[in-house]
Design a protein around this motif. Structure first.
Motif, PDB file in Angstrom:
ATOM      1  N   VAL A 198       0.837  -1.196   0.000  1.00 24.03           N
ATOM      2  CA  VAL A 198       0.000   0.000   0.000  1.00 24.03           C
ATOM      3  C   VAL A 198       0.873   1.249   0.000  1.00 24.03           C
ATOM      4  N   SER A 199       0.399   2.297  -0.683  1.00 26.89           N
ATOM      5  CA  SER A 199       1.226   3.494  -0.848  1.00 26.89           C
ATOM      6  C   SER A 199       1.476   4.218   0.466  1.00 26.89           C
ATOM      7  N   LYS A 200       0.409   4.444   1.234  1.00 27.54           N
ATOM      8  CA  LYS A 200       0.554   5.107   2.527  1.00 27.54           C
ATOM      9  C   LYS A 200      -0.341   4.423   3.553  1.00 27.54           C
ATOM     10  N   ILE A 201       0.147   4.335   4.797  1.00 23.63           N
ATOM     11  CA  ILE A 201      -0.614   3.584   5.807  1.00 23.63           C
ATOM     12  C   ILE A 201      -1.878   4.316   6.244  1.00 23.63           C
ATOM     13  N   LYS A 202      -1.980   5.624   5.932  1.00 25.70           N
ATOM     14  CA  LYS A 202      -3.205   6.334   6.312  1.00 25.70           C
ATOM     15  C   LYS A 202      -4.417   5.825   5.536  1.00 25.70           C
ATOM     16  N   HIS A 203      -4.163   5.086   4.464  1.00 21.15           N
ATOM     17  CA  HIS A 203      -5.265   4.542   3.680  1.00 21.15           C
ATOM     18  C   HIS A 203      -5.829   3.251   4.271  1.00 21.15           C
ATOM     19  N   VAL A 204      -5.097   2.613   5.165  1.00 21.12           N
ATOM     20  CA  VAL A 204      -5.560   1.345   5.747  1.00 21.12           C
ATOM     21  C   VAL A 204      -5.686   1.389   7.266  1.00 21.12           C
ATOM     22  N   MET A 205      -5.312   2.507   7.869  1.00 21.67           N
ATOM     23  CA  MET A 205      -5.388   2.598   9.336  1.00 21.67           C
ATOM     24  C   MET A 205      -6.839   2.753   9.783  1.00 21.67           C
ATOM     25  N   GLU A 206      -7.088   2.462  11.057  1.00 20.48           N
ATOM     26  CA  GLU A 206      -8.408   2.686  11.657  1.00 20.48           C
ATOM     27  C   GLU A 206      -8.443   4.106  12.211  1.00 20.48           C
ATOM     28  N   ASN A 207      -9.388   4.888  11.696  1.00 21.77           N
ATOM     29  CA  ASN A 207      -9.474   6.291  12.098  1.00 21.77           C
ATOM     30  C   ASN A 207     -10.193   6.455  13.439  1.00 21.77           C
ATOM     31  N   GLU A 208     -10.050   7.637  14.038  1.00 19.48           N
ATOM     32  CA  GLU A 208     -10.715   8.019  15.287  1.00 19.48           C
ATOM     33  C   GLU A 208     -10.532   6.968  16.387  1.00 19.48           C
ATOM     34  N   PRO A 209      -9.288   6.715  16.765  1.00 20.19           N
ATOM     35  CA  PRO A 209      -9.043   5.720  17.826  1.00 20.19           C
ATOM     36  C   PRO A 209      -9.509   6.223  19.185  1.00 20.19           C
ATOM     37  N   VAL A 210      -9.850   5.292  20.061  1.00 22.29           N
ATOM     38  CA  VAL A 210     -10.211   5.633  21.440  1.00 22.29           C
ATOM     39  C   VAL A 210      -8.950   6.056  22.171  1.00 22.29           C
ATOM     40  N   ALA A 211      -8.982   7.210  22.801  1.00 25.88           N
ATOM     41  CA  ALA A 211      -7.822   7.722  23.541  1.00 25.88           C
ATOM     42  C   ALA A 211      -8.302   8.463  24.779  1.00 25.88           C
ATOM     43  N   VAL A 212      -7.387   8.703  25.706  1.00 22.83           N
ATOM     44  CA  VAL A 212      -7.713   9.463  26.915  1.00 22.83           C
ATOM     45  C   VAL A 212      -6.754  10.632  27.045  1.00 22.83           C
ATOM     46  N   LYS A 213      -7.233  11.700  27.670  1.00 23.19           N
ATOM     47  CA  LYS A 213      -6.379  12.865  27.924  1.00 23.19           C
ATOM     48  C   LYS A 213      -5.416  12.556  29.071  1.00 23.19           C
ATOM     49  N   VAL A 214      -4.331  13.292  29.101  1.00 21.44           N
ATOM     50  CA  VAL A 214      -3.279  13.024  30.079  1.00 21.44           C
ATOM     51  C   VAL A 214      -3.739  13.260  31.516  1.00 21.44           C
ATOM     52  N   ASP A 215      -4.757  14.110  31.688  1.00 26.23           N
ATOM     53  CA  ASP A 215      -5.252  14.407  33.042  1.00 26.23           C
ATOM     54  C   ASP A 215      -6.506  13.609  33.404  1.00 26.23           C
ATOM     55  N   THR A 216      -6.845  12.607  32.608  1.00 33.40           N
ATOM     56  CA  THR A 216      -8.019  11.780  32.894  1.00 33.40           C
ATOM     57  C   THR A 216      -7.786  10.935  34.144  1.00 33.40           C
ATOM     58  N   PRO A 217      -8.723  10.923  35.110  1.00 31.56           N
ATOM     59  CA  PRO A 217      -8.560  10.080  36.310  1.00 31.56           C
ATOM     60  C   PRO A 217      -8.463   8.605  35.937  1.00 31.56           C
ATOM     61  N   ILE A 218      -7.750   7.851  36.747  1.00 29.28           N
ATOM     62  CA  ILE A 218      -7.499   6.444  36.451  1.00 29.28           C
ATOM     63  C   ILE A 218      -8.785   5.637  36.366  1.00 29.28           C
ATOM     64  N   ASP A 219      -9.764   5.938  37.239  1.00 30.93           N
ATOM     65  CA  ASP A 219     -10.998   5.155  37.202  1.00 30.93           C
ATOM     66  C   ASP A 219     -11.733   5.338  35.879  1.00 30.93           C
ATOM     67  N   GLU A 220     -11.625   6.535  35.277  1.00 30.73           N
ATOM     68  CA  GLU A 220     -12.235   6.752  33.968  1.00 30.73           C
ATOM     69  C   GLU A 220     -11.467   6.024  32.870  1.00 30.73           C
ATOM     70  N   VAL A 221     -10.152   5.950  33.015  1.00 30.59           N
ATOM     71  CA  VAL A 221      -9.342   5.184  32.059  1.00 30.59           C
ATOM     72  C   VAL A 221      -9.758   3.718  32.085  1.00 30.59           C
ATOM     73  N   ALA A 222      -9.961   3.189  33.287  1.00 29.98           N
ATOM     74  CA  ALA A 222     -10.373   1.783  33.427  1.00 29.98           C
ATOM     75  C   ALA A 222     -11.718   1.542  32.760  1.00 29.98           C
ATOM     76  N   LEU A 223     -12.646   2.497  32.899  1.00 32.62           N
ATOM     77  CA  LEU A 223     -13.956   2.349  32.288  1.00 32.62           C
ATOM     78  C   LEU A 223     -13.867   2.347  30.764  1.00 32.62           C
ATOM     79  N   GLU A 224     -12.976   3.183  30.210  1.00 31.27           N
ATOM     80  CA  GLU A 224     -12.792   3.224  28.759  1.00 31.27           C
ATOM     81  C   GLU A 224     -12.216   1.911  28.239  1.00 31.27           C
TER      82      GLU A 224
END
Length: 452
Positions: A196-222
């Motif tokens: 494939v020419s570029k990996i942006k053509h086969v990657m999964e867009n809009e991945p689940v992520a958390v902000k750096v200041d997200t509390p740990i319990d919310e990270v666990a829920l995600e």
């Protein structure tokens, strides 16, 4: 987990006392790092140090992280800064931060100065700036990262280089030229789309992520919600900073659950059966003293009711029921709210709805409890209608009050960023005991004045 018999422990102690290093190494080679850590906790510190010195650096680092915090600290205190720095060289950054956070500020600086890998030392310093109860304090920086404009052959080449120093590979995170997280490249795509020419053509867009200041319990829920084994961490503008693995989250959730359970049990700090007598007394005594003070206040309340108790002795028989019912109802209500807050099924914006629901539950419970006790007293105390009606009405009011208190307190504590688990323990029990007693005194005084 391996179980160690007294015979086996005696065998190990004999090897150590006779300085049989070859035999000791042979015993250790057959054990998993977690089992070695368990073995250390059955030995004294000198014996543990002897065995620890025989481990290869990588295994020694793994064993160090498998130990509980108290045992680890004992071992660290017996090591030189240079030796600790050597262990850190074999740890992921998130584990290295956990280890360093246990040490004093001066010791941290000296240990960091002995780390050979300057980039790793810099990552550790950066991670130490984050609150340990947030995603930033839990994340590690070891991960596979690819640019969205790379071709597949170039991606494979770069990932091979990145993977050389990694123990586990979970996902390939795709970023743009500004290091903003754009997607995730499934490992399957590396095999099925080699040209494939570029990996942006086969990657999964809009991945689940958390902000750096997200509390740990919310990270666990995600992580639980999306069935992830790792989750990326980004800053406020979406730049990729690190990743958190599910095992790190589970460790934090377990420790948090233990803290909540101890707090709800009336322990003011984290203790276990192995801690010293002084530490255990220090953890237990605050709430016990508060309980004593509440008992004194209860006796003062009853003192104002003394003449009524002497005149109608049957009133005293129901004091334990009033206090016990209020405590039980309050703990039930608060436990449901705390659990719902923890697993994400209840949010602060649902305050009014939850309170209304609990009021209806309290009305039904209070009516049933009051009716049962009313009928009982009507049969068993036919000549004391004042007592019968006083106890029934008091139980209804106490049940309603305890239900509302058990709902409002944990939600209020959550809003004030105070651990709501505090509401499921002695706080609710003591509050309901005192208020329930006052309600009983007032209600009984009122009905006695009517029916006398």
């Amino acid at each position: 987990m391996k179980e160690y018999t007294e015979e086996y422990l005696e065998h190990i102690r004999r090897i150590i006392s006779e300085d049989r290093t070859d035999d000791a190494r042979a015993e250790l080679e057959s054990l998993h790092p977690a089992d070695i850590a368990e073995l250390y906790q059955n030995l004294d510190i000198d014996e543990a140090e002897y065995l620890y010195r025989l481990l290869d650096p990588e295994t020694a680092a793994d064993v160090l992280m498998e130990l509980d915090e108290d045992e680890r600290l004992k071992l660290l205190e017996a090591m030189t800064p240079e030796k600790i720095a050597q262990q850190i060289d074999h740890l992921d950054t998130d584990d290295a931060v956990d280890l360093i956070q246990q040490l004093d500020e001066d010791d941290r600086d000296e240990i960091l100065s002995h780390i050979d890998d300057v980039e790793q030392a810099g990552d550790i310093i950066d991670l130490l700036k984050y609150d340990e109860d947030t995603a930033g304090g839990l994340m590690g920086t070891e991960m596979l990262v690819a640019n969205e404009n790379w071709s597949m052959p170039e991606t494979i080449k770069q990932l091979r280089l990145q993977a050389e120093d990694m123990d586990e590979i979970y996902y390939v995170y795709v970023v743009d030229d500004d290091n903003k997280l754009k997607g995730i490249l499934p490992l399957k795509e590396l095999i099925t789309h080699p040209s494939v020419s570029k990996i942006k053509h086969v990657m999964e867009n809009e991945p689940v992520a958390v902000k750096v200041d997200t509390p740990i319990d919310e990270v666990a829920l995600e992580i639980e919600k999306y069935d992830l084994v790792a989750i990326p961490v980004v800053d406020s503008i979406g730049r990729l900073l690190g990743r958190i693995t599910v095992d790190d989250v589970m460790d934090e959730v377990r420790e948090s659950s233990e803290r909540d359970y101890q707090l709800a049990s009336g322990l003011s700090s984290d203790v276990d059966a192995e801690d010293t007598i002084f530490k255990q007394v220090k953890a237990r005594i605050p709430w016990l003293m508060i309980g004593i003070c509440s008992g004194i206040m209860a006796s003062l309340i009853l003192g104002t009711f003394e003449s009524k108790l002497q005149a109608v002795a049957a009133l005293a028989l129901f004091i334990p029921i009033i206090g016990g019912t209020g405590g039980n109802v309050g703990v039930q209500s608060s436990a449901i709210v705390v659990q719902s807050l923890a697993n994400g099924t209840l949010e602060l914006k649902q305050f009014s709805r939850q309170l209304g629901k609990e009021v209806l539950v309290g009305l039904l419970n209070g009516t049933i409890i009051a009716a049962v006790v009313f009928l009982y007293n009507l049969i068993m105390l036919p000549g004391d209608f004042a007592v019968t009606i006083s106890v029934a009405v008091s139980l209804f009011i106490v049940t309603m009050f305890a239900t509302i208190l058990g709902t409002v307190v944990p939600l209020t504590l959550e809003r004030l960023h105070i651990n709501p688990a505090l509401a499921t323990g002695p706080f609710i029990q003591i509050s309901n005991d005192l208020v329930g007693l006052m309600i009983y005194v007032w209600v009984s005084t009122y009905f006695l004045s009517i029916f006398s």
